[in-house]
Scaffold this motif. Structure first.
Motif, short mmCIF file in Angstrom:
data_model
loop_
_atom_site.label_atom_id
_atom_site.label_comp_id
_atom_site.label_asym_id
_atom_site.label_seq_id
_atom_site.Cartn_x
_atom_site.Cartn_y
_atom_site.Cartn_z
N GLU A 267 0.88 -1.02 -0.49
CA GLU A 267 0.23 0.28 -0.08
C GLU A 267 1.07 1.06 -0.15
N VAL A 268 0.51 2.17 -0.66
CA VAL A 268 0.71 3.51 -0.68
C VAL A 268 0.32 4.17 0.36
N SER A 269 0.97 5.21 1.35
CA SER A 269 1.48 5.42 2.59
C SER A 269 1.37 6.34 2.62
N GLY A 270 2.04 6.98 1.84
CA GLY A 270 2.19 8.79 2.09
C GLY A 270 2.27 9.61 0.16
N PRO A 271 3.18 10.72 0.41
CA PRO A 271 2.79 11.52 -0.87
C PRO A 271 4.33 10.86 -1.75
N VAL A 272 3.48 10.35 -2.86
CA VAL A 272 4.11 9.62 -3.87
C VAL A 272 5.29 11.59 -5.01
N THR A 273 6.99 11.82 -4.49
CA THR A 273 7.26 12.45 -5.51
C THR A 273 7.69 11.92 -6.99
N TRP A 274 7.68 12.67 -7.99
CA TRP A 274 8.41 12.51 -9.10
C TRP A 274 9.09 12.80 -9.53
N LEU A 275 10.54 12.72 -10.34
CA LEU A 275 11.55 13.15 -10.64
C LEU A 275 11.09 14.51 -11.85
N PRO A 276 11.46 15.59 -11.40
CA PRO A 276 11.53 16.96 -12.26
C PRO A 276 12.60 16.36 -13.24
N SER A 277 12.28 15.81 -14.51
CA SER A 277 13.36 15.57 -15.74
C SER A 277 12.25 15.12 -17.12
N ASN A 278 13.10 15.67 -18.20
CA ASN A 278 12.39 15.34 -19.26
C ASN A 278 12.78 13.93 -19.73
#
Length: 392
Positions: free
Chosen positions: A368-379
């Protein structure tokens, strides 16, 4: 979940902006481009979004070269410092020579012991996370397993590996507004580190890939550049696939249940994770001559971005492409590229994902995802920077 990008403003979307990719789900954008403008002219480059057109380009290095770079960031500067010397930014006989030199390092004899090490490392790291009930899957598992594998491949001593991971992350993730200088510093430190390691291998060669490089007819700079390329490619892309795969399983309960119930799905699930995550969002080329592509004339000298993240969702190739399906067959994804530049480390990455899935099936009932997921700032690289999970 990231919000979908607004298609009403598609003409104003800046695909070079790393924060656009981190902050928005671009699935609808890629779908619209494939259907309406599959070879699209932007101010400084072309976007190619269909599977067939991406294949057309990567199969033809005579018309589309890698010699000026293989990502937009370097292509739009007009050059890559490793051009003609680093395997990913060479073409023709030089590329063939480098590939032949490196291939034994990725053969069964070398990868056998490394695969066993991957299995042990995965069991250790995942087991610790299970006992704690969860944590940040990226930091505690996904970042660690590929690092151990690629460091064994390159013969990096255990005492240096954590620092190599830190430098690798800083070097690859420096696309944000303030990331340029730290990224360049990290790249310099990585090259200095491999200068010392390569010097050791010249006097005391081993069975590792660095020894293969120093034993070839390469300059010291060529050895260093290819070491850098291998650790960036081997560590970062596998990390993103592992983390993205767990996120996919955590958010698709029915697919996790299928995988737990049927061990025969392990192989197809590995390929689906590779398709679904697509760690390299694009690869770049420069047109060597005027070329017609999907009815558009691409002039010689223009930069071309091949959006693998779009090609891997092409409706003409994949049934229901926006559905995560652990039993998907066939699966003609382009995550490892195609043709002359097909990824040397493909089998290593597959082994890492397979080891993770096998251990998840054996030791975890629910993710289970238990908190905010952050994504990489990249193209360029595509995936999550942090993934808090609860493992039951």
């Amino acid at each position: 979940m990231r919000p979908a990008a607004d298609l009403a403003g598609i003409d104003d979307l800046d695909l070079l902006d790393p924060h656009l990719h981190a902050g928005h789900d671009l699935t609808g954008v890629w779908r619209w481009l494939r259907a309406n403008d599959p070879v699209r002219r932007h101010e400084r480059f072309w976007s190619v979004t269909r599977h067939a057109d991406v294949l057309r380009v990567v199969r033809d290095p005579a018309a589309f070269t890698s010699l000026k770079g293989n990502m937009l960031r370097t292509l739009l500067r007009g050059h890559d410092p490793g051009a003609g010397r680093m395997i990913v930014v060479t073409d023709g006989p030089r590329h063939t020579h480098l590939r032949r030199l490196l291939t034994p390092g990725f053969g069964p004899r070398t990868l056998g012991p490394i695969t066993a090490s991957i299995t042990a490392a995965t069991r250790e790291l995942l087991g610790g996370l299970v006992r704690r009930g969860g944590g940040d899957f990226v930091a505690e598992v996904a970042a660690q397993v590929p690092l151990r594998a690629i460091c064994e491949l390159l013969g990096v001593p255990e005492r240096d590996r954590q620092r190599v991971l830190e430098l690798t992350g800083a070097a690859m993730l420096g696309e944000g507004d303030d990331g340029g200088l730290p990224a360049r510093i990290a790249q310099s430190e990585i090259l200095l580190y491999y200068t010392r390691l390569a010097a050791e291998r010249r006097t005391a060669p081993g069975d590792d890939v660095i020894s293969l490089l120093v034993g070839g007819d390469l300059t010291e700079e060529e050895v260093l550049l290819n070491c850098y390329n291998l650790i960036i490619g081997g560590d970062e892309t596998a990390r993103l696939a592992l983390a993205g795969g767990v996120l996919a399983l955590a958010t698709h309960d029915e697919q996790w249940a299928r995988l737990r119930a049927d061990p025969a799905l392990l192989g197809p699930a590995v390929e689906e994770i590779l398709r679904w995550t697509t760690p390299a969002a694009h690869v770049g080329r420069i047109a060597v001559q005027d070329v017609e592509l999907a009815g558009r004339r691409v002039p010689a000298g223009d930069a071309v971005a091949l959006w693998i993240v779009s090609a891997n969702r092409d409706e003409a190739i994949f049934d229901d492409p926006d559905r995560f399906d652990v039993g998907r067959t066939p699966n003609r994804h382009l995550t490892f590229g195609y043709g002359p530049h097909f990824c040397l480390g493909a089998q290593l990455a597959r082994a890492e994902i397979a080891a993770l899935l096998a251990d998840l099936r054996a030791s975890v009932r629910a993710v289970e995802v238990s908190g905010p997921v952050t994504w990489l700032p990249s193209n360029f690289v595509n995936g999550v920077a942090s993934l808090p999970v609860t493992l039951k």
